[in-house]
Design a protein around this motif. Structure first.
Motif, mmCIF file in Angstrom:
data_model
loop_
_atom_site.group_PDB
_atom_site.id
_atom_site.type_symbol
_atom_site.label_atom_id
_atom_site.label_comp_id
_atom_site.label_asym_id
_atom_site.label_seq_id
_atom_site.Cartn_x
_atom_site.Cartn_y
_atom_site.Cartn_z
ATOM 1 N N ILE A 56 13.836 34.599 26.961
ATOM 2 C CA ILE A 56 15.292 34.770 26.990
ATOM 3 C C ILE A 56 15.754 35.070 28.414
ATOM 4 O O ILE A 56 16.732 34.502 28.908
ATOM 5 N N ARG A 97 18.429 32.790 30.678
ATOM 6 C CA ARG A 97 19.661 33.337 31.244
ATOM 7 C C ARG A 97 19.699 33.157 32.759
ATOM 8 O O ARG A 97 20.773 32.960 33.343
ATOM 9 N N HIS A 146 15.413 27.717 19.313
ATOM 10 C CA HIS A 146 15.663 28.970 18.616
ATOM 11 C C HIS A 146 15.850 30.118 19.621
ATOM 12 O O HIS A 146 16.743 30.946 19.477
ATOM 13 N N PRO A 183 24.853 27.231 26.395
ATOM 14 C CA PRO A 183 25.823 26.493 27.211
ATOM 15 C C PRO A 183 25.243 25.261 27.911
ATOM 16 O O PRO A 183 25.382 25.107 29.116
ATOM 17 N N LYS A 204 19.230 29.966 21.224
ATOM 18 C CA LYS A 204 20.293 30.525 20.384
ATOM 19 C C LYS A 204 20.331 32.042 20.549
ATOM 20 O O LYS A 204 21.391 32.652 20.614
ATOM 21 N N LYS A 205 19.132 32.645 20.607
ATOM 22 C CA LYS A 205 19.070 34.101 20.765
ATOM 23 C C LYS A 205 19.569 34.542 22.133
ATOM 24 O O LYS A 205 20.233 35.560 22.261
ATOM 25 N N ALA A 206 19.220 33.763 23.159
ATOM 26 C CA ALA A 206 19.528 34.177 24.530
ATOM 27 C C ALA A 206 21.034 34.271 24.778
ATOM 28 O O ALA A 206 21.479 35.118 25.533
ATOM 29 N N PHE A 207 21.803 33.383 24.129
ATOM 30 C CA PHE A 207 23.223 33.309 24.473
ATOM 31 C C PHE A 207 24.148 33.799 23.365
ATOM 32 O O PHE A 207 25.343 33.800 23.525
ATOM 33 N N TYR A 208 23.572 34.200 22.231
ATOM 34 C CA TYR A 208 24.368 34.688 21.123
ATOM 35 C C TYR A 208 25.293 35.809 21.597
ATOM 36 O O TYR A 208 24.859 36.640 22.380
ATOM 37 N N PRO A 209 26.531 35.906 21.154
ATOM 38 C CA PRO A 209 27.209 35.048 20.181
ATOM 39 C C PRO A 209 27.730 33.720 20.738
ATOM 40 O O PRO A 209 28.324 32.962 19.991
ATOM 41 N N SER A 210 27.535 33.438 22.017
ATOM 42 C CA SER A 210 27.939 32.119 22.528
ATOM 43 C C SER A 210 26.945 31.072 22.045
ATOM 44 O O SER A 210 25.809 31.388 21.729
#
Lengths: 300, 633
Positions: free
Chosen positions: A16, A20, A44, A56, A47-53
């Motif tokens: 993650i 980022r 997967h 990108p 999705k975790k790294a940018f949640y709730p976005s």
């Protein structure tokens, strides 16, 4: 004294962190999505790294038109569910010339995959591409950086790799140059499976054993996935219970006979098995260090 | 062997139980140090082989390769498993850092394998930066070598806490206890001297497998653990980091919509709970934690090593590179440091030159003074040095262009370790460790004055600016600068012209034309120009100023919009033809050294505010163009 993190938690957090950094330090990243299990884990993690976005960046599938049907099905489903942009690139030259795995051998991978990938990166001006390669896969990958620098010609130069200390990644590059990013560098095959199991990640059904039509070519068990497969005179595919440990172009991917139809059974079988993961891929076996040669030319 | 490694029967019988245990394993990263001759690759190959991390097809390939290479007769050469790159296999040496994976019943391991030769110091430092433990290999026949000292020193320097001394090839000295004891004695003496505290010694044979996974019958005099037993029992989660206060560098601001603003990052020290007070550095604004957001749901608490997204109760300014820290004793902020540097580039360190410095997730500009000394990594002696070359290690003062939050490396690696990046090649040219911040800048405060720079400017009825002319010798800088000043003067503007040649007669007469002196020349001119803009003047400068990085430093000194870079764009052959001062002909004859354009480079500006093509524009037109631009700001 606080409890140290388990290895999976440590790996997840590290991946993650890498993702980022890429978002912050590159202009136009993309995630290479090959629909395999490693891609599934990588997506997967994104999705975790940018949640709730939403992550990108778009997903890029460098298609050869020779993947398994089940892979195309899952690819399109994933794009729909994640709401991420999916770019599918097929090398127009390969298409025009009708390059295929039966008549063109090694050229097939070179032109569809290696050339196709370079074309796509150039076309969309991506300056960073996430890939799901792991250091435990193969000897020359064991030396790969997490942030792997490529020249404007997409070349990898193993002798002048940038030193990578701590978790300080140097993403700087000149115009036209790019980075390949490997967030799963420190994961092993078992870690991947275990993570899929723990996180309940959807993977292509081909990883699970099922009765499928097969023939034997060059000592490998090949699945006949469509009628483009040239059968010999009078040859009939044999239904065998098979599964795949790795997925690529169907005529080039060896299956194993297996009854493992659940994730647990796959993991169990993998742990007891005695052949390494990449053996199922014909492309690695050209010569002793062929993966290294391929990487230098720009193959992932 | 079954005692130690994965038991196939457990996997077959109760895979769930196996997975459960595997899931909760901890990870140990260790580095192996020693040269190829010490049997390092053989040892690693053996660890992989014994832990069944080598598959049948790999083994088949290995047998073929072993025979082909012929170093071990008909036996398996384990080293071939490890030496990956083709060049390495040909030369029989390990060039790069490589990472190997294996696991035992109790733990997962990442082996960081690095080359031993002195010319690969940078690779070793890279490997050591992420390791929890160091395995130091010594060949029993040779005893301690210079490189043993070097490797141990580097590992210790990079903050590794646990050391294992492995005396290898015991089979070749008949498993003689005296040989082992004397090597261990010598090493302990050395280890004590450099400050290594946790040290264990084990006699092994990588080739025969003694005391690696199974206790050897050949060393009855040895009562300690096998190597694997030891690696499995070392306490984990103890880094050298002493800081227990919460700290998280902000990697990315997470804004999916206008209602959510979170700060994403990896926690590098301590832990945090909802509601706790935090401070943002370097702005020192405080707030409280509102939520700790993850994909798997909100958390009440998060700690060191976790990647999370934090939202705050107040809408305060916080962006990438800043740090969220617990409000009691947050990291200090400074801009000048005593550092230990490891140089990693073929091109040596240039004191005074600006490099990018990446520390935590922040990138700033840093300049490095002449090193105080270089450390001889073999003898640990301090040697005088005016620079650092590839693989040199030295201590030097480093100054950053902005103040940054930091922690000494010995207390926390994340805010104490940094890399240096060349601004043009973008290579990682060095790494460094912050030892401490210098009191000097911390104790010199800005004195408040009542009459501000705005007051000066208002009185002169003008907006101060620096018009920075850059170009090769003979390009026409001084002539154009003079024309610009004359016009401005007629318009009743208060100006001052700083000309390269004139400044070198006074303020900078101690400087020559080497790269280092040229950099200092520009730095001083930049500072003078800055003072003059504070006084409300429009400053015009005419200096070759050949390097982009120095021009950028000056640009960063000024307020936004106050620095106007003018590229006096004259091709070399035209300037050389003009040769007003006769300098080009001298340079061509070799009578002038370091002449820009001849034997010293000129880096054209990347994005100048104004580009003057002197081949198509008269002096007057050029001056007009510059003035027009000046008033458009």
């Amino acid at each position: 004294m606080k409890q140290a993190q388990t290895h999976l938690a440590r790996l997840e957090s590290e991946s993650i962190e890498i993702m980022r950094e890429v978002i912050s330090e590159t202009d136009n990243p993309v995630m290479l999505y090959s629909v395999g299990k490693d891609s599934a884990v990588m997506l997967h993690l994104a999705k975790k790294a940018f949640y709730p976005s939403l992550p990108p960046f778009p997903l890029l599938h460098v298609d050869t038109t020779w993947k398994f049907k089940d892979m195309y099905k899952l690819r399109d489903k994933v794009a729909k569910v994640t709401k991420m942009e999916l770019i599918v690139h097929q090398n127009p030259k390969a298409k025009e010339k009708g390059i295929n795995p039966f008549d063109h051998g090694v050229l097939h991978t070179d032109i569809w995959k290696t050339e196709g990938l370079k074309q796509a990166l150039d076309k969309y001006r991506f300056d960073a591409a996430f890939g799901g390669a792991r250091r435990d896969e193969e000897k020359s990958r064991a030396k790969e950086r997490v942030f792997s620098f490529r020249t404007a010609q997409h070349l990898w130069e193993p002798r002048v790799q940038r030193p990578e200390l701590w978790s300080l990644y140097n993403a700087r590059k000149a115009k036209g140059e790019s980075m390949r990013i490997f967030p799963l560098s420190n994961w092993t095959e078992l870690d991947i499976w275990q993570y899929i199991y723990v996180e309940n990640i959807e993977i292509v059904p081909l990883y699970f054993a099922a009765p499928r039509p097969t023939v034997i070519r060059n000592g490998m068990l090949i699945m006949v996935d469509d009628d483009r497969f040239p059968l010999e005179m009078g040859e009939k595919p044999v239904i065998r219970s098979i599964r795949f440990r790795t997925l690529g172009c169907y005529p080039l991917t060896g299956a194993i006979e297996s009854k493992a139809s659940t994730l647990i059974e796959i993991i169990q079988e993998m742990l007891l098995t005695t052949t390494s993961e990449r053996q199922g891929r014909i492309i690695d076996k050209d010569q002793g260090v062929s993966m290294e040669a391929k990487k230098q030319q720009g193959y992932f | 062997m079954d005692k130690v490694y994965e038991i196939d029967t457990l996997i077959a019988k109760d895979i769930n139980a196996y997975l459960e245990s595997h899931q909760n394993k901890l990870l140990l990263r260790f580095i192996t140090c020693g040269s190829v001759d010490d049997g390092k690759s053989t040892l690693i190959g053996r660890l992989l082989y014994d832990s069944k991390m080598i598959f049948e097809d790999q083994l088949a390939q290995l047998k073929v390769d072993s025979k082909k290479m012929g170093t071990q007769g008909n036996k398996i050469d384990f080293a071939l498993l490890v030496d990956g790159l083709a060049a390495e296999r040909e030369q029989g040496i390990t060039i790069d850092v490589s990472y190997r994976f294996f696991s035992t019943k109790k733990r997962k391991f990442i082996v960081v394998d690095t080359p031993g030769h002195e010319q690969y110091t940078r690779n070793m430092v890279t490997g050591a930066s992420t390791a929890d433990l160091a395995v130091i290999l010594i060949d029993a026949r040779k005893g301690m070598l210079t490189q043993t000292c070097r490797h141990s020193y580097l590992c210790h320097l990079l903050g590794i806490q646990n050391f294992v001394l492995v005396v290898n090839k015991m089979d070749l000295v008949d498993y003689n206890q005296e040989v082992f004891d004397s090597i261990v004695y010598n090493y302990y003496e050395f280890a004590k001297r450099i400050g290594i505290q946790n040290l264990t010694s084990i006699p092994i044979s990588g080739l025969k497998g003694d005391n690696i996974t199974i206790r050897s019958d050949s060393t009855p005099w040895y009562n300690g653990l096998t190597l694997i037993d030891h690696l499995e029992s070392i306490k984990l989660g103890q880094t050298g980091d002493k800081t227990q206060n919460f700290c998280m560098p902000v990697q990315w601001v997470n804004r999916p919509n206008s209602d959510f603003r979170g700060f994403s990052g990896k926690i590098t020290a301590g832990s945090i709970k909802i509601g706790e007070e935090v401070v943002i550095l370097p702005s020192k604004k405080t707030s409280h934690v509102e939520r700790i957001v993850t994909f798997d749901g909100d958390l009440n608490m998060a700690s060191n090593g976790q990647s999370v997204t934090i939202t705050l109760k107040d809408e305060i300014d916080c962006s990438r590179g800043q740090i969220i820290s617990s409000s009691n004793s947050p990291p200090k902020v400074a801009d000048q440091f005593n550092t230990t540097l490891i140089w990693m580039d073929e091109k040596k360190l240039i004191p005074g030159r600006a490099y990018y410095m990446k520390i935590g997730v922040q990138t700033v500009m840093a300049t490095i003074a002449e090193p105080k000394y270089e450390i001889n990594v073999n003898t640990l002696e301090h040697m005088a040095a005016d620079s650092l070359k590839l693989n040199s290690i030295g201590v030097a003062i480093l100054t950053t262009d902005v103040s940054i939050p930091f922690t000494p490396y010995a207390e926390n690696k994340t805010l104490g370790g940094f890399i240096l990046i060349d601004k043009f090649t973008n290579s990682t040219v060095g790494a460094g460790l912050i030892n401490f911040a210098l009191r000097r800048t911390q104790n010199i405060h800005w004195q408040n004055v009542n009459i501000t720079r705005d007051d000066h400017a208002i009185l002169k009825k003008q907006k101060p600016a620096v018009i920075w002319l850059t170009g090769i010798s003979g390009s026409g800088k001084s002539t154009i600068a003079n024309a610009v000043e004359k016009k401005l003067n007629r318009m009743n503007r208060h100006t001052f012209l700083l000309d390269g040649d004139n400044i070198r007669h006074g303020l900078n007469k101690d400087l020559g034309f080497t790269e280092v002196d040229r950099i200092e020349n520009i730095r001083r001119v930049g500072e003078v120009a800055k003072l003059m803009t504070d006084a409300g003047l429009i400053v015009i400068t005419a200096f070759i100023s050949p390097f982009e990085s120095e021009r950028q430093i000056v640009r960063k000194m000024m307020s936004p919009g106050e620095f106007i870079e003018v590229f006096i764009n004259t091709p070399l052959h035209i300037a050389e033809k003009r040769d007003v001062k006769g300098l080009y002909s001298k340079a061509r004859l070799g009578q002038l050294k370091n002449f820009t354009g001849i034997d010293s480079p000129y880096e054209p500006p990347e994005k100048p505010e104004i580009n003057i093509d002197t081949t198509s524009m008269s002096i007057d037109e050029a001056a007009e163009k510059i003035i027009k631009k000046l008033f458009s700001f």
